[in-house]
Structures are given as structure tokens and as C-alpha cells.
Motif scaffolding. Structure first.
Motif, PDB file in Angstrom:
ATOM      1  N   GLU A 105      17.834  10.419   6.111  1.00 62.53           N
ATOM      2  CA  GLU A 105      17.357  11.746   6.506  1.00 62.53           C
ATOM      3  C   GLU A 105      16.381  12.303   5.464  1.00 62.53           C
ATOM      4  OE1 GLU A 105      21.160  13.376   9.149  1.00 62.53           O
ATOM      5  OE2 GLU A 105      21.151  13.619   6.970  1.00 62.53           O
ATOM      6  N   ASP A 149      21.339  10.531  16.141  1.00 61.89           N
ATOM      7  CA  ASP A 149      20.605  11.798  16.117  1.00 61.89           C
ATOM      8  C   ASP A 149      19.306  11.649  15.336  1.00 61.89           C
ATOM      9  OD1 ASP A 149      22.500  13.059  17.599  1.00 61.89           O
ATOM     10  OD2 ASP A 149      23.563  13.941  15.893  1.00 61.89           O
ATOM     11  N   ARG A 200      25.625  10.395  14.130  1.00 58.43           N
ATOM     12  CA  ARG A 200      24.654  11.033  13.233  1.00 58.43           C
ATOM     13  C   ARG A 200      23.394  10.179  13.135  1.00 58.43           C
ATOM     14  NH1 ARG A 200      26.442  11.838   7.360  1.00 58.43           N
ATOM     15  NH2 ARG A 200      24.262  12.439   7.014  1.00 58.43           N
TER      16      ARG A 200
END
Lengths: 201, 201, 201, 201
Positions: D71, D129, D126
Motif C-alpha cells: 500500500e 482491495d 485487503r
DNA sequence: CATGAATGAGGCTTCATTCAT
DNA sequence: AATGAATGAAGCCTCATTCAT
């Protein structure tokens, strides 16, 4: 119900002997014996009550024939000492001639369940009687001590022969059983002998 | 991995002896032995590799202790003839004192699978060495014939004792083994004796 | 030894599929499969080597039949682009038609032990070959890039289809797989396309 | 109850990774993990609820750290096309750098029971996503088709990367994953492309 | 905090025997 | 008489988890 006779009866017993000798008692399944005898599994139950019956019959047929022959041959021998010699010879010859049978009766069938062992024991009684006969004859002849205990003596003779054969098989038949006849006979005859010797005295 | 020692190790071996003596080899399940030993099934596998290991260890512990004791006691006896007497006494005492152990080692464990039988055989070798030692000593002392074949003689002694005990168990311990020591000793000593007798001559 | 054919062979495989789909891989005991197939536990071992063999055979039979059908149907399609479309359709149809089978092959059997996973992997190789064939054909036709790496491309196609089906099952089959064929086909064809081509247009 | 932190917590997770990688999921017993971590069996239960918790935590710790890093790194990349390139790089780098982890997360943990698989699935959400974010960004940027179905596309990307890594492991890491980044990126970008774009050109 | 000995439930497989053909 | 497919009971062992120390 079980026929207990006929061509297939014998084929099954012989197949059982071969299978047990080759694969061992614990790997001798009924289906394997049937295949070896070239019959169907179910056919075995037309000739035998059950698997135990096959094993007991195997021992009975093979050992019974041997005992009968032994009785005959011993009847033609005069003295107890010579009968004993003959007995040892017959015992060893019988098993040395047929290694498979030796393995099956000395090693494999002894792992069997109580029922089979009981059957074997009963058949062996006849053999023990033969031994008793020789011992008693020797006592009557005066060549064996008068105070021998027949049962104790019989166990010495049978126990020794049995252990000797088992030991020979465990050593993969590497030597000749017949070579030990003289020595064993001497041990027995001296042991039972009526003469002087009382080493313990 | 397996601990092979401790309080529970012994409890399991003793439980196995009792269970096998009471129910027979083929009905001595691990769970039954565990219950008798008052431990969980799994606990057995903390002390033994597997079921076979329990059985071999049982034989090893009991027979090993006996052989060690026999070796010690025989060392305190001077002559081979007396050692032989002592050996027969010890052999019979050992098994007569513990009927359960006698049943287990003489009858039940002999039905076991090849793995267990192999383990038992190896332990017995030590015992056969003890017998050999007596025979050889007697030959050196001159009380036994110089031309004895030690292995043949050993088999006579062991085979006879073994058959005698087995026979006694099959007859439900109805008589006393110790009463047969003298007679067996005489049979052996005369059989091996260096003196006169050469019945075969 | 194992028959691997017959009415009961199929009954057992179908029963295994139902049991695994309903109870999950880890709760699909042999006895439960036998009961579902209306045969005795032992009967399973007349048709299969062991439990692993049942599972591998289940995958092999179901997947093998599918692959054979796919090969046939694809042979009747001319262009690689249309073959790819057909392949996606067949893949989805096959699993959408049989939810139980989808669960078993996509989810449950993947939890199996290494032996079973190995068997599954070998069967899947045939399927990967089918995919390779389409990719190579498209390259020959000039509709797919000449510099495609067949193995990388194959993994994209198979990985995508596999993930799509697994995802659909995890969402409890709430939507229709067949509705995603067009979009996936477009993604693949554009991805592999030699230029602008929009095959789906 | 479970501490879920501390020196031993990490030691246990690392030990579990090593044990599973070396012995496989089905041979990774709690006691083996404890021994590898140099703690007592019981100690594991001071830090984890149960064995499942160890496995889920292992995946969570390793994968969670990776996702966080991904991320961060992706946030520093401007375009969706470059983000996708970066994602593939990170995904492959992560697993190529740690073969043990690759084996454990790609192969072994997938054999685990439903409970563990469920835990793994939640952690992976996650990651999905993150993929969705890239696809959506690309659509906003106009470099990916406006009519893309984000979920379908996400499954293509994840399914492809996953299958690619698994395949690489099954082939014993014989080639370099990083060598396949360009080709996969091109397949994806072309597949999703709003027109002909050849982003890699 | 840490230990590790003890627990005990659970399942795959074999094989003697039956019986419909 | 002969077949052989089908039956089904029975047991050894593993291993996650606990708890007294």
C-alpha cells in the motif's frame, strides 16, 4: 458338511503348505490358498469347515502319514536302542526331505491360534506314544534304567528333536540334520542307560 | 523417542503380562493393556514404539533379568555338573514362581508375529550362551565327553527344559516342576558323561 | 487388484462426491461414503486401492470426462478466438451444472494429502495442454501476438478461470458464472491480441 | 488469554514457517513447532488460542506486513498502469525472496482445514482491495475500459499471479519469477485497455 | 511465565466367511 | 459341485490440548 476327501481336498492342503511356506502363516490368506489350489474361495468351504480346519487337516494329513510309517518301520526293529536310532533317523529324514513342510510345521503353524494349536497337540499325542513305547521297551529290556520317568524322558527326546529341527530351519538348513543322529542317539542312550554311571552320586 | 523407563514403563509391562495371560495373545488389545495399567492408550506410546515393542520389551525385561541373575548365581558354583543342576533349578523356579509369566513366554508370545518372534529369539541367544558355557566348562573339567558337540548338546538341554515347561503349563501346572530337576539332571549328566557307557558301540 | 469399473465403482465415486460436498473433505470417512453408496465398507476396497485412490479416481473420472468432451467440442470450432470462448463456456457450464462437483474439485479436494494432490495435478496437465493448444493456434493464425509466452499465457487463463470459479463457490453460487464469459473472453483476447483487435465487438 | 505478542510469539511463528516448509502441512505437529521454537508445547498455548490460530497468525503476520508495504509503495506511484506493474513486482519479489514463505502460503496452508482457510481468505480481502483500487484508478484515468467489471478483473489479476507463483514453486523455483513481470503486465494492460494501447512498448 | 507428561477420541483397512447364481 | 462378489467387525496409533508443578 465338509467332504474331507477327494482331489481338491488334497490340492487345497498342498496349496496351503506351499503358501504358508512361502509367505508365512500371517500372510497365508484363504483367497491366496484358493488361488494357489486353482479353486474358488468358496470351494474351500465345501471341503473344510473353516480356515482352522484346513491348517489342522494339513498337519494331521502330513504328520499322521509320518507317524503311521514310523510305527510300521519301528515294528521291524528289535531292540529299543535301535528303535530309538531309527526314530531319530525317521524324524530327521521326514523333515529334511521336505523343507516346505518343515517350515510349516516347525515354525509357521506354531503361530496359529489356540484352536489350531490344540488340534496339533492332539495329533502329536500319537507321536509321543510312539516315543513312550520305545522308552518302556528299553526299560523292559533292561538297557534303560528301571527308575526312568517315562514322561520326563519322552519330553527330553521330543523336546530335543524338536529344538534341533527348529534350530536347523532357523539357520536356513545350512547343515545336514542326518549328521547329528549318532550324537543325539548317544546322548539319549547314555542318559537313559542302566549301567553304572550316576554322575550325581 | 520412547522413554523405555520409569514407573509407568513397568506398569505397562506388568499389565501386558496379566492381560496376555488372562485373555491370550490374540485378545490382548492395546486398549485393554492400557486400562489394566491405568493409563491412557496414548501413554503407552510415550514409553514404547508400538505394540510389538511392548511385547518384545516384556520378554526382554523378564527374561533379561532372569538371565542376569542366572549368570550371577552360576558364577558362584564350582563344577559344571553342579552348575547344570543349578541352571535347571533356576529355569524351573523362575517359571514356577510366576505362572502368568510362564504362560506368556512359553505359550502366548510364540503366536506373535515375525517381528516379535525375532526380538525374542535375540534375547534367548544370551541364554543359550549360558548353557554353552556350562557344557564347555564340563568338557574342560573332564566330566563331560571331549567329543561333545556343544551346539547339539545345548539344543538338547534347552529343548528339553523348554518342552518340559510347556508340557507342565498345558497340564495346568498340576504337578511341581521342581520335582523333575533331579531326573533331568541325571539324564543330562549321564548323556554327556565321559565315563564308560558307549551304548552305541 | 482393484476393479476400477462397474456399477458399484460409479456408485462409490458418486457417493464420495455427495459426501464430500455435504460434510467436507475432513469429515468424509470411508464408512460414510460406503453407507451413502449402499455398499459395505470392505466393498470399496474391491474397486479402489485405498481412500486416496477413491478421491483421485473421483477427480480423474469427472475431470477426465470433461477434458475429453472439451477436446471434442473444441475440434469443431475453427478459430482460436472462438475456441477460447468455447473453452470458457465449457469450463463454467461444467461446474455450474453440478454444484456438488464444483465444491469438491475446487475447494475440498485441495485440502487433501500430498498423494491425492499429486494425482490431481497429473490429471490437470491434460487440461493445460488443451489451453496451450488454443494459444498456439491463435499465434499461428496471427490473432495473438507472436511473442506470447505460451506458459505464461496458459497460467493467466487457467489461473483466472480457477479463481473465478472458486470465488463463485465461496459466494455460495449467488450469481451466474455464464454471465462472466464475455467479459473474461474480452480480457483474454485483448490481452493476447496482436494489435487493436476487439474480437468481441 | 493468548498474548499474541513478544519474543516467543515471533519465534513460534517463524518456527512454524520453517517446520511447515520443511515437513509439509500434514507433518507439522505442534510438538515439532515447539521444539523448533525452543519452547515447551504448552508455551504455544500461552501465545496462541490453538494450532489454527498459529497458522492464521503466521499468514496474517507475513501477508499483513506485505500488504501494508505494498500500500505504501503503490501510493508513491502515479499512474494505474505503473501501479499495476509495481504490484506484480512486489508480489513476485516478496515470494521470490523467501522460498519457505512461498511454499507455506502457496502450497501448504491451502491444505488446511476450513477454519484456517477462512482466516486466510479474510486477510486476502485487503489484498484484493488493493487490486481493486488500481483497476478503479485506471478506469478513472481512462486507460482501462469504462465497462470493466472490477470484480471480474480483480479475479483475473489475482488468479493469474497466484497460479504463476504456485506453478513456479511446483517447478522447484527453477526460473526467475521477476522475468515474467513485463509479459504479465502487458497481458493485463492490453486486456483491460480502453483501446489498443501497448503500455509496455 | 514456563514446562512436558498425560490424555483419549477417532478412522482406514483386512480378510474369513456367506450365498445367490 | 463350483463360483467369487460382497460383507462388516475389529484394532493400532496419532496428536492437539490440558494442567499440575
Amino acid at each position: 458338511m465338509a467332504k474331507r476327501t477327494g482331489e481338491k481336498y488334497e490340492a487345497i492342503i498342498d496349496a496351503a503348505t506351499r503358501v504358508i511356506a512361502e509367505y508365512g502363516y500371517h500372510n497365508a490368506q484363504v483367497s491366496k490358498i484358493a488361488r494357489e489350489a486353482k479353486v474358488a474361495d468358496g470351494t474351500i468351504y465345501l471341503y473344510f469347515e473353516n480356515k482352522d480346519d484346513v491348517l489342522i487337516s494339513l498337519f494331521s494329513e502330513k504328520m499322521g502319514a509320518f507317524i503311521s510309517r514310523a510305527e510300521e518301520e519301528l515294528a521291524q526293529v528289535d531292540s529299543a536302542v535301535d528303535q530309538l536310532y531309527k526314530l531319530i533317523c525317521l524324524h530327521f529324514e521326514h523333515l529334511e526331505k521336505d523343507h516346505q513342510l518343515a517350515i510349516v510345521t516347525q515354525i509357521e503353524l506354531r503361530q496359529s491360534n489356540p484352536e489350531v494349536r490344540k488340534g496339533i497337540g492332539e495329533i502329536l499325542k500319537r507321536y509321543l506314544d510312539v516315543i513312550d513305547g520305545i522308552v518302556e521297551k528299553g526299560m523292559r529290556e533292561g538297557v534303560f534304567r528301571q527308575d526312568l520317568d517315562v514322561r520326563i524322558t519322552r519330553r527330553m527326546i521330543f523336546g530335543t528333536l524338536d529344538e534341533t529341527v527348529t534350530s536347523w530351519i532357523m539357520k536356513d538348513h545350512k547343515y545336514r540334520l542326518m549328521d547329528q543322529v549318532d550324537e543325539l542317539h548317544r546322548l539319549f542312550v547314555n542318559g537313559m542307560g542302566s549301567q553304572r554311571n550316576d554322575a550325581n552320586a
